[in-house]
Motif scaffolding. Structure first.
Motif, PDB file in Angstrom:
ATOM      1  N   ASP A  20       0.834  -1.210   0.000  1.00  0.00           N
ATOM      2  CA  ASP A  20       0.000   0.000   0.000  1.00  0.00           C
ATOM      3  C   ASP A  20       0.868   1.260   0.000  1.00  0.00           C
ATOM      4  OD1 ASP A  20      -2.361  -1.455   0.007  1.00  0.00           O
ATOM      5  OD2 ASP A  20      -2.507  -1.462   2.198  1.00  0.00           O
ATOM      6  N   VAL A  21       1.949   1.225   0.760  1.00  0.00           N
ATOM      7  CA  VAL A  21       2.862   2.372   0.797  1.00  0.00           C
ATOM      8  C   VAL A  21       3.508   2.566  -0.573  1.00  0.00           C
ATOM      9  CG1 VAL A  21       4.990   3.286   1.802  1.00  0.00           C
ATOM     10  CG2 VAL A  21       3.293   2.181   3.267  1.00  0.00           C
ATOM     11  N   GLN A  22       3.923   1.469  -1.194  1.00  0.00           N
ATOM     12  CA  GLN A  22       4.527   1.562  -2.523  1.00  0.00           C
ATOM     13  C   GLN A  22       3.538   2.155  -3.526  1.00  0.00           C
ATOM     14  OE1 GLN A  22       5.621  -2.577  -2.740  1.00  0.00           O
ATOM     15  NE2 GLN A  22       7.792  -2.090  -2.509  1.00  0.00           N
ATOM     16  N   ALA A  23       2.291   1.726  -3.467  1.00  0.00           N
ATOM     17  CA  ALA A  23       1.269   2.262  -4.373  1.00  0.00           C
ATOM     18  C   ALA A  23       1.029   3.743  -4.100  1.00  0.00           C
ATOM     19  CB  ALA A  23      -0.029   1.474  -4.226  1.00  0.00           C
ATOM     20  N   ALA A  24       1.027   4.127  -2.837  1.00  0.00           N
ATOM     21  CA  ALA A  24       0.806   5.532  -2.484  1.00  0.00           C
ATOM     22  C   ALA A  24       1.951   6.408  -2.976  1.00  0.00           C
ATOM     23  CB  ALA A  24       0.632   5.679  -0.975  1.00  0.00           C
ATOM     24  N   LEU A  25       3.158   5.868  -2.963  1.00  0.00           N
ATOM     25  CA  LEU A  25       4.295   6.637  -3.467  1.00  0.00           C
ATOM     26  C   LEU A  25       4.172   6.894  -4.964  1.00  0.00           C
ATOM     27  CD1 LEU A  25       7.201   4.993  -1.458  1.00  0.00           C
ATOM     28  CD2 LEU A  25       6.364   7.337  -1.234  1.00  0.00           C
ATOM     29  N   LEU A  26       3.489   6.016  -5.652  1.00  0.00           N
ATOM     30  CA  LEU A  26       3.275   6.188  -7.088  1.00  0.00           C
ATOM     31  C   LEU A  26       2.066   7.068  -7.390  1.00  0.00           C
ATOM     32  CD1 LEU A  26       3.987   2.538  -8.255  1.00  0.00           C
ATOM     33  CD2 LEU A  26       5.487   4.527  -8.470  1.00  0.00           C
ATOM     34  N   ASP A  27       1.176   7.226  -6.420  1.00  0.00           N
ATOM     35  CA  ASP A  27      -0.024   8.043  -6.591  1.00  0.00           C
ATOM     36  C   ASP A  27       0.342   9.520  -6.483  1.00  0.00           C
ATOM     37  OD1 ASP A  27      -2.492   9.468  -4.963  1.00  0.00           O
ATOM     38  OD2 ASP A  27      -3.190   8.019  -6.464  1.00  0.00           O
ATOM     39  N   LYS A  28      -0.179  10.339  -7.393  1.00  0.00           N
ATOM     40  CA  LYS A  28       0.202  11.762  -7.395  1.00  0.00           C
ATOM     41  C   LYS A  28      -0.213  12.487  -6.125  1.00  0.00           C
ATOM     42  CE  LYS A  28      -3.766  13.630  -9.918  1.00  0.00           C
ATOM     43  NZ  LYS A  28      -4.220  14.635  -8.995  1.00  0.00           N
ATOM     44  N   ASP A  29      -1.256  12.000  -5.446  1.00  0.00           N
ATOM     45  CA  ASP A  29      -1.699  12.629  -4.201  1.00  0.00           C
ATOM     46  C   ASP A  29      -1.186  11.903  -2.966  1.00  0.00           C
ATOM     47  OD1 ASP A  29      -3.190  14.622  -5.516  1.00  0.00           O
ATOM     48  OD2 ASP A  29      -4.831  13.198  -5.833  1.00  0.00           O
ATOM     49  N   GLY A  30      -0.478  10.797  -3.170  1.00  0.00           N
ATOM     50  CA  GLY A  30       0.054  10.041  -2.044  1.00  0.00           C
ATOM     51  C   GLY A  30      -1.003   9.322  -1.241  1.00  0.00           C
ATOM     52  N   LYS A  31      -2.129   9.013  -1.856  1.00  0.00           N
ATOM     53  CA  LYS A  31      -3.240   8.370  -1.144  1.00  0.00           C
ATOM     54  C   LYS A  31      -2.953   6.891  -0.906  1.00  0.00           C
ATOM     55  CE  LYS A  31      -6.602  11.630  -1.454  1.00  0.00           C
ATOM     56  NZ  LYS A  31      -6.357  12.657  -0.553  1.00  0.00           N
ATOM     57  N   LEU A  32      -3.204   6.480   0.309  1.00  0.00           N
ATOM     58  CA  LEU A  32      -3.115   5.067   0.656  1.00  0.00           C
ATOM     59  C   LEU A  32      -4.487   4.458   0.403  1.00  0.00           C
ATOM     60  CD1 LEU A  32      -1.060   5.343   3.934  1.00  0.00           C
ATOM     61  CD2 LEU A  32      -0.358   4.135   1.885  1.00  0.00           C
ATOM     62  N   SER A  33      -4.589   3.608  -0.585  1.00  0.00           N
ATOM     63  CA  SER A  33      -5.889   3.092  -1.020  1.00  0.00           C
ATOM     64  C   SER A  33      -6.648   2.368   0.078  1.00  0.00           C
ATOM     65  CB  SER A  33      -5.705   2.171  -2.222  1.00  0.00           C
ATOM     66  OG  SER A  33      -4.854   1.095  -1.872  1.00  0.00           O
ATOM     67  N   SER A  34      -5.966   1.605   0.887  1.00  0.00           N
ATOM     68  CA  SER A  34      -6.665   0.816   1.902  1.00  0.00           C
ATOM     69  C   SER A  34      -7.009   1.628   3.150  1.00  0.00           C
ATOM     70  CB  SER A  34      -5.816  -0.389   2.296  1.00  0.00           C
ATOM     71  OG  SER A  34      -4.633   0.052   2.931  1.00  0.00           O
ATOM     72  N   ARG A  35      -6.542   2.837   3.237  1.00  0.00           N
ATOM     73  CA  ARG A  35      -6.746   3.629   4.453  1.00  0.00           C
ATOM     74  C   ARG A  35      -7.643   4.843   4.243  1.00  0.00           C
ATOM     75  NH1 ARG A  35      -5.270   0.443   8.628  1.00  0.00           N
ATOM     76  NH2 ARG A  35      -3.369  -0.611   8.070  1.00  0.00           N
TER      77      ARG A  35
END
Length: 110
Positions: free
Chosen positions: A88-103
């Motif tokens: 989830d952290v890795q995905a958030a780092l790739l997200d332009k807004d830094g959103k953690l999908s599961s949280r």
């Protein structure tokens, strides 16, 4: 890439912070002790001022590329049951807004 103006501002800020921190005697003592324990010698502030001055935009880009190629590390204290999964952290780092999908509302870049 890092622009000349941005690099100059960052260097000036870092050099200013270095010198301002060394105005307090306890900080100087801590600095001397830390350097001697870590390296066996103490380097004067001028050494670090010059090292900062010699940093180039290519240096910044090289380090950034190396850091972005490596896996992120997570350090936590307290209730780690609420800690997001590494994926989830890795995905958030790739997200332009830094959103953690599961949280939901939690963001890496508050």
């Amino acid at each position: 890439s890092v622009g000349d103006k941005e690099l100059r501002r960052a260097k000036t800020q870092l050099q200013s912070m270095l010198l301002m921190n060394l105005e307090a005697r306890p900080v100087v003592f801590e600095d001397v002790a830390r350097q001697v324990l870590a390296t066996g010698e103490r380097k004067k502030p001028e050494y670090f001022m010059n090292a900062i001055e010699n940093v180039t935009s290519k240096d910044i880009e090289r380090i950034a590329e190396r850091m972005l190629r490596s896996q992120p590390s997570i350090a936590a204290r307290g209730d780690v049951n609420k800690l997001p999964e590494l994926t989830d952290v890795q995905a958030a780092l790739l997200d332009k807004d830094g959103k953690l999908s599961s949280r939901g509302r939690l963001s890496l870049f508050r």
